[in-house]
Design a protein around this motif. Structure first.
Motif, PDB file in Angstrom:
ATOM      1  N   SER A 279      29.568  49.637  75.587  1.00  0.00           N
ATOM      2  CA  SER A 279      28.026  49.540  76.552  1.00  0.00           C
ATOM      3  C   SER A 279      27.640  50.477  75.935  1.00  0.00           C
ATOM      4  CB  SER A 279      28.301  48.556  77.231  1.00  0.00           C
ATOM      5  OG  SER A 279      26.935  48.145  77.546  1.00  0.00           O
ATOM      6  N   TYR A 280      27.003  51.360  74.935  1.00  0.00           N
ATOM      7  CA  TYR A 280      26.381  52.295  74.850  1.00  0.00           C
ATOM      8  C   TYR A 280      24.796  52.174  75.008  1.00  0.00           C
ATOM      9  CZ  TYR A 280      31.604  54.119  74.406  1.00  0.00           C
ATOM     10  OH  TYR A 280      32.719  53.881  74.393  1.00  0.00           O
TER      11      TYR A 280
ATOM     12  N   GLU B 267      21.529  51.506  70.863  1.00  0.00           N
ATOM     13  CA  GLU B 267      20.330  50.777  70.295  1.00  0.00           C
ATOM     14  C   GLU B 267      19.707  51.259  69.280  1.00  0.00           C
ATOM     15  OE1 GLU B 267      18.135  50.987  74.017  1.00  0.00           O
ATOM     16  OE2 GLU B 267      20.169  49.750  75.581  1.00  0.00           O
ATOM     17  N   ILE B 268      20.128  52.852  68.658  1.00  0.00           N
ATOM     18  CA  ILE B 268      19.160  52.984  68.040  1.00  0.00           C
ATOM     19  C   ILE B 268      20.315  54.096  66.671  1.00  0.00           C
ATOM     20  CG2 ILE B 268      17.640  54.250  69.515  1.00  0.00           C
ATOM     21  CD1 ILE B 268      18.855  56.645  69.282  1.00  0.00           C
TER      22      ILE B 268
END
Length: 136
Positions: free
Chosen positions: A76-77, A81-82
């Protein structure tokens, strides 16, 4: 002092890949005409790195297992998200994008079991490796 440069291309086959590039570095050093000095191996990429160690099939699996334990692919980083490659950036920050080795009597100096590796963390990709030999 003499300076010789060359760029080579290495193609990875998997998302995470460990590729031995020692023979390409040795060929460059032999062809450089430099008898005594250093060679810089530089990787101008943010999601792959260089390291030196033994090349043996089981230790290659151990490298890959170590990379996964340190920074799991599916962690989970925030960066994911991008762009879905945060794990690659994080692993690269632990290792390095350059390696410097001595040249003595026209040969690359390394330990008995020491090989130079490109560690791919965001493949498959084509990677540029810049080689610079300095010396006399």
């Amino acid at each position: 002092m003499k300076v010789v440069t060359k760029e080579i291309t290495i193609q990875s086959r998997r998302r995470r890949d460990v590729i031995n590039i020692t023979s390409q570095v040795e060929d460059f050093v032999r062809g450089s005409g430099i008898r005594n000095g250093i060679v810089l191996v530089f990787l101008p990429h943010a999601t792959s790195a260089l390291f030196a160690n033994e090349d043996e099939p089981r230790i290659r699996r151990d490298y890959e297992n170590l990379f996964e334990k340190l920074v799991p692919v599916n962690g989970s980083y925030y960066h994911n998200e991008i762009d879905n490659n945060a794990d690659a950036h994080l692993l690269t920050s632990i290792l390095k994008q350059f390696y410097v080795l001595p040249i003595v009597n026209g040969e690359l100096v390394r330990g008995t079991w020491q090989e130079v590796f490109l560690a791919e963390f965001d493949g498959p990709r084509s990677r540029r490796v810049v080689l610079v030999a300095l010396g006399e």
